[in-house]
Design a protein around this motif. Structure first.
Motif, PDB file in Angstrom:
ATOM      1  N   THR A 120     -11.319   1.600  -7.818  1.00 47.26           N
ATOM      2  CA  THR A 120     -12.548   0.948  -7.334  1.00 47.26           C
ATOM      3  C   THR A 120     -13.296   1.873  -6.374  1.00 47.26           C
ATOM      4  OG1 THR A 120     -11.305  -1.109  -7.436  1.00 47.26           O
ATOM      5  CG2 THR A 120     -13.424  -1.186  -6.323  1.00 47.26           C
ATOM      6  N   ASN A 175      -3.441   7.092   1.286  1.00 44.53           N
ATOM      7  CA  ASN A 175      -3.654   6.295   2.481  1.00 44.53           C
ATOM      8  C   ASN A 175      -3.184   7.009   3.724  1.00 44.53           C
ATOM      9  OD1 ASN A 175      -5.008   3.938   2.691  1.00 44.53           O
ATOM     10  ND2 ASN A 175      -3.193   2.775   3.286  1.00 44.53           N
ATOM     11  N   ARG A 190      -2.325  -8.296  -3.112  1.00 47.83           N
ATOM     12  CA  ARG A 190      -2.672  -8.136  -1.701  1.00 47.83           C
ATOM     13  C   ARG A 190      -3.971  -8.873  -1.378  1.00 47.83           C
ATOM     14  NH1 ARG A 190      -2.349  -3.160  -1.543  1.00 47.83           N
ATOM     15  NH2 ARG A 190      -4.502  -2.444  -1.732  1.00 47.83           N
ATOM     16  N   ALA A 191      -4.961  -8.678  -2.260  1.00 48.27           N
ATOM     17  CA  ALA A 191      -6.264  -9.296  -2.032  1.00 48.27           C
ATOM     18  C   ALA A 191      -6.135 -10.815  -1.955  1.00 48.27           C
ATOM     19  CB  ALA A 191      -7.230  -8.898  -3.138  1.00 48.27           C
ATOM     20  N   ALA A 239     -10.059   2.816   3.924  1.00 50.41           N
ATOM     21  CA  ALA A 239      -8.860   2.108   4.369  1.00 50.41           C
ATOM     22  C   ALA A 239      -9.101   0.605   4.406  1.00 50.41           C
ATOM     23  CB  ALA A 239      -8.458   2.608   5.748  1.00 50.41           C
ATOM     24  N   ILE A 240     -10.283   0.216   4.903  1.00 53.05           N
ATOM     25  CA  ILE A 240     -10.612  -1.210   4.959  1.00 53.05           C
ATOM     26  C   ILE A 240     -10.639  -1.798   3.556  1.00 53.05           C
ATOM     27  CG2 ILE A 240     -12.387  -2.890   5.586  1.00 53.05           C
ATOM     28  CD1 ILE A 240     -13.238  -0.828   7.789  1.00 53.05           C
ATOM     29  N   LEU A 241     -11.329  -1.087   2.658  1.00 60.66           N
ATOM     30  CA  LEU A 241     -11.422  -1.577   1.277  1.00 60.66           C
ATOM     31  C   LEU A 241     -10.039  -1.716   0.646  1.00 60.66           C
ATOM     32  CD1 LEU A 241     -14.515   0.478   0.079  1.00 60.66           C
ATOM     33  CD2 LEU A 241     -14.377  -2.002   0.253  1.00 60.66           C
ATOM     34  N   ARG A 242      -9.182  -0.739   0.917  1.00 61.69           N
ATOM     35  CA  ARG A 242      -7.820  -0.789   0.378  1.00 61.69           C
ATOM     36  C   ARG A 242      -7.068  -1.992   0.958  1.00 61.69           C
ATOM     37  NH1 ARG A 242      -5.197   0.521  -3.300  1.00 61.69           N
ATOM     38  NH2 ARG A 242      -3.461   1.684  -2.435  1.00 61.69           N
ATOM     39  N   THR A 243      -7.232  -2.195   2.238  1.00 66.22           N
ATOM     40  CA  THR A 243      -6.520  -3.277   2.904  1.00 66.22           C
ATOM     41  C   THR A 243      -6.883  -4.644   2.320  1.00 66.22           C
ATOM     42  OG1 THR A 243      -6.612  -1.953   4.900  1.00 66.22           O
ATOM     43  CG2 THR A 243      -5.966  -4.244   5.163  1.00 66.22           C
ATOM     44  N   ILE A 244      -8.169  -4.820   2.000  1.00 65.51           N
ATOM     45  CA  ILE A 244      -8.553  -6.122   1.456  1.00 65.51           C
ATOM     46  C   ILE A 244      -8.382  -6.180  -0.057  1.00 65.51           C
ATOM     47  CG2 ILE A 244     -10.112  -6.691   3.359  1.00 65.51           C
ATOM     48  CD1 ILE A 244     -12.434  -5.929   1.567  1.00 65.51           C
ATOM     49  N   GLY A 245      -7.732  -5.175  -0.603  1.00 63.09           N
ATOM     50  CA  GLY A 245      -7.320  -5.299  -1.999  1.00 63.09           C
ATOM     51  C   GLY A 245      -8.072  -4.465  -3.015  1.00 63.09           C
ATOM     52  N   ALA A 246      -8.865  -3.486  -2.562  1.00 63.28           N
ATOM     53  CA  ALA A 246      -9.564  -2.627  -3.518  1.00 63.28           C
ATOM     54  C   ALA A 246      -8.594  -1.604  -4.092  1.00 63.28           C
ATOM     55  CB  ALA A 246     -10.721  -1.919  -2.829  1.00 63.28           C
ATOM     56  N   ALA A 247      -8.661  -1.403  -5.395  1.00 62.42           N
ATOM     57  CA  ALA A 247      -7.790  -0.428  -6.040  1.00 62.42           C
ATOM     58  C   ALA A 247      -8.387   0.960  -5.838  1.00 62.42           C
ATOM     59  CB  ALA A 247      -7.674  -0.744  -7.521  1.00 62.42           C
ATOM     60  N   PRO A 248      -7.551   2.004  -5.879  1.00 64.78           N
ATOM     61  CA  PRO A 248      -8.102   3.367  -5.758  1.00 64.78           C
ATOM     62  C   PRO A 248      -9.211   3.638  -6.774  1.00 64.78           C
ATOM     63  CG  PRO A 248      -5.732   3.419  -5.564  1.00 64.78           C
ATOM     64  CD  PRO A 248      -6.100   2.006  -5.907  1.00 64.78           C
ATOM     65  N   LEU A 291      -3.960   8.151   6.762  1.00 66.68           N
ATOM     66  CA  LEU A 291      -5.137   7.913   7.589  1.00 66.68           C
ATOM     67  C   LEU A 291      -4.959   8.432   9.012  1.00 66.68           C
ATOM     68  CD1 LEU A 291      -5.480   4.349   6.221  1.00 66.68           C
ATOM     69  CD2 LEU A 291      -6.958   6.233   5.631  1.00 66.68           C
ATOM     70  N   THR A 312      -6.138   5.723  13.689  1.00 65.03           N
ATOM     71  CA  THR A 312      -6.108   7.150  13.998  1.00 65.03           C
ATOM     72  C   THR A 312      -7.329   7.868  13.450  1.00 65.03           C
ATOM     73  OG1 THR A 312      -4.719   7.397  12.084  1.00 65.03           O
ATOM     74  CG2 THR A 312      -3.642   7.503  14.235  1.00 65.03           C
ATOM     75  N   SER A 313      -8.014   7.205  12.579  1.00 61.28           N
ATOM     76  CA  SER A 313      -9.181   7.873  12.008  1.00 61.28           C
ATOM     77  C   SER A 313     -10.297   8.024  13.034  1.00 61.28           C
ATOM     78  CB  SER A 313      -9.694   7.114  10.795  1.00 61.28           C
ATOM     79  OG  SER A 313     -10.214   5.882  11.228  1.00 61.28           O
ATOM     80  N   PRO A 320      -5.141   2.741  10.232  1.00 61.33           N
ATOM     81  CA  PRO A 320      -6.425   3.454  10.227  1.00 61.33           C
ATOM     82  C   PRO A 320      -6.994   3.794  11.586  1.00 61.33           C
ATOM     83  CG  PRO A 320      -6.455   1.709   8.615  1.00 61.33           C
ATOM     84  CD  PRO A 320      -5.136   1.612   9.338  1.00 61.33           C
ATOM     85  N   ASP A 345      -2.615  -4.420  -5.913  1.00 64.29           N
ATOM     86  CA  ASP A 345      -3.879  -4.536  -5.181  1.00 64.29           C
ATOM     87  C   ASP A 345      -4.435  -5.957  -5.275  1.00 64.29           C
ATOM     88  OD1 ASP A 345      -3.939  -1.896  -4.318  1.00 64.29           O
ATOM     89  OD2 ASP A 345      -4.796  -1.205  -6.219  1.00 64.29           O
ATOM     90  N   MET A 363       0.827  -1.202   0.000  1.00 61.18           N
ATOM     91  CA  MET A 363       0.000   0.000   0.000  1.00 61.18           C
ATOM     92  C   MET A 363       0.858   1.246   0.000  1.00 61.18           C
ATOM     93  SD  MET A 363      -2.985  -1.369   2.485  1.00 61.18           S
ATOM     94  CE  MET A 363      -3.922   0.110   2.705  1.00 61.18           C
ATOM     95  N   PHE A 386     -12.376  -8.988  -4.307  1.00 65.10           N
ATOM     96  CA  PHE A 386     -11.224  -8.248  -4.807  1.00 65.10           C
ATOM     97  C   PHE A 386     -10.075  -9.133  -5.276  1.00 65.10           C
ATOM     98  CE2 PHE A 386     -13.210  -4.801  -2.251  1.00 65.10           C
ATOM     99  CZ  PHE A 386     -13.478  -3.978  -3.333  1.00 65.10           C
ATOM    100  N   ARG A 446     -12.255   5.615   7.048  1.00 63.40           N
ATOM    101  CA  ARG A 446     -12.005   4.300   7.617  1.00 63.40           C
ATOM    102  C   ARG A 446     -12.432   3.191   6.656  1.00 63.40           C
ATOM    103  NH1 ARG A 446     -14.923   4.272  13.029  1.00 63.40           N
ATOM    104  NH2 ARG A 446     -16.458   2.931  12.057  1.00 63.40           N
ATOM    105  N   GLU A 447     -13.616   3.402   6.117  1.00 63.18           N
ATOM    106  CA  GLU A 447     -14.172   2.435   5.175  1.00 63.18           C
ATOM    107  C   GLU A 447     -13.263   2.265   3.954  1.00 63.18           C
ATOM    108  OE1 GLU A 447     -18.155   3.616   4.268  1.00 63.18           O
ATOM    109  OE2 GLU A 447     -17.940   2.854   2.231  1.00 63.18           O
TER     110      GLU A 447
END
Lengths: 248, 470
Positions: free
Chosen positions: B387, B468, A83-84, B376-385, B470, A242-243, A240, A80, A56, A112, B373-374
């Motif tokens: 997306t 990212n 990672r998924a 960040a979660i999507l990115r973490t599980i592999g969503a591309a920007p 955050l 910190t959000s 995250p 991406d 990331m 994903f 936050r949402e």
């Protein structure tokens, strides 16, 4: 150089701004299938390191290989997808999209990977549910209806659903009480043995080191961290969590 | 899957989403309505008269004459004598003429006194002639041919007897009760004022007014204020009353008595019922008196090029004060008059749509903070920007498409209920079909505006996902 290492970082340099270097790692290798406890105080750059490992963030210089793949040279979309499909991540808190059901949260993680969801996943899913002591009915619930402990267990389930070879867990127990912490750690090790994945566990809490193959202090692998522990610039390089500030 | 996430995300923020949809629905409905009415009104206006080269009437404003003689709206202060028609017919360029006399009503529908030339020569739309789908045209003076809407609304069928009322307006206290008219024909629907009109022979109109005069003489004087046109009729009536054959004064009474027994138990609202479609020999189509007042004459020419010179000739005639108008040109003038307002309305409607779209963007942008936050979660599980970008666009489009669908339904619904009212009061014939080329273009335009407005939050989400931070 061991290209088949779960994580192989060489001469890695990272900074958010040129005058504020965060990480300078000459060499850090994690052997596949091992469990590693990475210790570091908050603000020492360990979250940044995790984001580098998941692709990331990209380092300014140096190579990062994850599961044999040079993650820093992949295209953005390939990163991406990688990672998924290959890395499961569990964060301190807020791992789930709270307006979706548990089931949809899990489905989204599968989505994903850009693969057709294989049917064998149902059996695997039941297995995971059982190991995590989650009732199958929980899938229909909205994520925000769960307790924090349940959310963290669902987060592990979601992280493992694509059978990743690398599981990264960042301060997962900080929101849990002592009893829950112990049971969470037990479950985590059970699942690690079940899936044979590499586990990178990050925490500042040295009481949790029991059972890990290897305990690493970030200061030992990171040149900057050694010098900067006392003057660590907090707030920039957090995960995250910190959000929460933003929400408040 | 992404659509599901978008839907759930919108459901999660339903109060602000519903308000946004509401605002958008109002603005899109407004825009659709303005656009639809604009187009339909133009089509409706221009299709009313076709093939008529000139309309000749007593001296009055061009617009006034057109509105009165074609749309049966408003009034003209005076009338002209029937013999004007023969004067016009003497011109070598004149192919046919249709005399029309207006001023009476039947249950809110205007009554047009004319001759069979009307059915023969009057055209609407793209030179479409009138069509009598049931019955026939006039063969006796006590007959009527109904427009499609009149027949449908009032439930009239052939052989029903109808009674005229004096003056314009749906409620009239003064009725020509002594002279029932027999429905002998019903016209096919045209989508023009013809549908809303009762056509009767000029002789019948004269007879109805003749008997009314008769009742007035026998002491019955209703205490009502006469409308302007009624007064006109009353004053111009004196001269020709003497010319009328005597028997017309008596026979209507007999008629009313003869058919009184048929009155009860009938399915429709007709006051009388006739038994035979055959022309009544007691009411022949006599020659029309030269002094019979008429409202206007529609003129068809053999050579359309002669139209301007003929118009000039008529307008400059010193003996009889007449006006001649070219319906097409006056229609255009009329349209130009309203087109300014129409464009203004359209402009305002567009501005409201843009404002609502900005509201939508603001709503999405305001939600970005809690969605960090949402993302960040999507990115973490592999969503591309991209997306994330797509997700925000899908949400915006989902809101707008919902608003568009609601708008189409509600505008169609409102039109459905207002259709007949608009037709009868404003002479505006609207179709329920909103999907014309121009409305489709407008709907696409709205989608485009939405996409552009929601670019702001989508780009913000994209950047959020990319850095990212955050």
């Amino acid at each position: 150089m061991d290209k088949l290492a779960a994580i192989n970082i060489q001469n890695c340099h990272f900074a958010y701004a040129p005058d504020k270097p965060i990480l300078q790692i000459p060499s850090f290798v994690i052997a596949p299938g091992t469990t590693v406890f990475l210790r570091g105080p908050s603000g020492s750059g360990k979250s940044t390191l995790l984001q580098l490992c998941t692709g990331m963030l990209l380092p300014q210089s140096g190579q990062i290989h994850v599961l044999g793949e040079s993650i820093s040279t992949l295209s953005a979309s390939a990163r991406d997808r990688f990672r998924a499909a290959n890395i499961g991540v569990v964060l301190q808190q807020f791992n789930l999209i709270d307006y979706l059901s548990v089931y949809d949260n899990i489905k989204l993680a599968q989505h994903f990977t850009h693969q057709d969801p294989p049917t064998q996943h149902t059996a695997y899913l039941d297995e995971l549910l059982q190991a995590l002591r989650l009732s199958p009915e929980i899938q229909q619930q909205k994520a925000n209806a769960l307790s924090v402990g349940q959310q963290q267990r669902v987060a592990i389930l979601r992280a493992l659903i694509n059978r990743p070879k690398l599981l990264i867990v960042d301060e997962p127990t900080s929101a849990l009480d002592e009893a829950a912490k112990t049971s969470f750690m037990e479950t985590l090790f059970t699942l690690q043995r079940m899936t044979c994945c590499t586990l990178l566990f990050v925490s500042h809490d040295m009481r949790l080191t029991k059972g890990f193959d290897r305990v690493v202090d970030l200061a030992d692998i990171d040149d900057i961290s050694t010098a900067a522990v006392s003057t660590a610039d907090t707030g920039l390089n957090e995960w995250p969590n910190t959000s929460i500030k933003g929400v408040q | 899957m992404l659509i599901k996430v978008a839907v759930e995300s919108l459901k999660n923020r339903r109060s602000s989403v519903l308000l946004t949809i509401f605002a958008l629905t109002i603005s899109i409905s407004l825009l659709l309505t303005v656009e639809h009415i604009r187009h339909q009104a133009k089509a409706s206006f221009t299709r009313t008269v076709s093939g008529v080269d000139l309309i000749v009437g007593p001296r009055t404003g061009a617009l006034n004459l057109l509105l009165f003689s074609v749309y049966h709206k408003g009034s003209i202060g005076s009338s002209m004598a029937y013999n004007t028609r023969s004067l016009l017919s003497q011109n070598k360029h004149v192919e046919w003429t249709i005399p029309v006399s207006l001023g009476d009503t039947h249950r809110g529908f205007s009554v047009l006194g004319t001759t069979n030339d009307f059915f023969q020569h009057f055209q609407y739309g793209l030179n479409q002639p009138l069509q009598i789908i049931q019955g026939r045209s006039f063969a006796a003076s006590n007959e009527a041919v109904l427009g499609a809407t009149v027949a449908k609304k009032l439930g009239y069928t052939l052989l029903d007897g109808i009674i005229l009322a004096h003056g314009l307006g749906s409620v009239s206290f003064k009725q020509h009760t002594d002279f029932p008219l027999k429905v002998v024909g019903i016209l096919a629907a045209t989508g023009t004022p013809v549908d809303e009109t009762v056509h009767i022979p000029l002789q019948g109109l004269a007879a109805a007014h003749g008997t009314e005069k008769h009742t007035q003489q026998s002491g019955f004087t209703p205490k009502i204020a006469l409308t302007q046109s009624a007064m006109r009729k009353a004053t111009t009536r004196h001269a020709d009353a003497d010319h009328r054959p005597a028997h017309q004064h008596e026979t209507p009474h007999k008629h009313g008595d003869k058919h009184a027994h048929n009155h009860t138990g009938h399915h429709n609202s007709a006051e009388h019922r006739f038994t035979s479609l055959a022309p009544d020999p007691q009411h022949p189509l006599d020659e029309i008196s030269a002094t019979e007042p008429i409202s206007a004459i529609h003129v068809g020419l053999t050579n359309p090029i002669a139209v301007l010179s003929l118009q000039q000739k008529i307008n400059q005639n010193k003996d009889i004060p007449l006006s001649a108008i070219l319906p097409g040109i006056v229609l255009n003038e009329l349209w130009q008059l309203v087109s300014f307002i129409e464009k203004l309305l359209l402009g305002i409607a567009w501005l409201i749509v843009v404002a609502s779209c900005i509201g939508l963007a603001t709503m999405l942008l305001a939600s970005m903070r809690e969605r960090t936050r949402e993302i960040a979660i999507l990115r973490t599980i592999g969503a591309a920007p991209k997306t994330i970008f797509l997700l925000l666009q899908i949400e915006a489009l989902g809101i707008v498409i919902t608003a568009i669908l609601i708008s189409i339904f509600s505008v169609t619904g409102v039109l459905f209920f207002l259709q007949s009212w608009l037709a009868s009061t404003l002479g505006l014939y609207l179709t329920l079909n909103l999907f014309t080329l121009s409305t489709s273009v407008i709907l696409l335009g709205i989608l485009a505006v939405t996409c552009i407005c929601s670019l702001i939050p989508a780009i913000k989400g994209y950047q959020n996902a990319l850095t990212n931070r955050l």
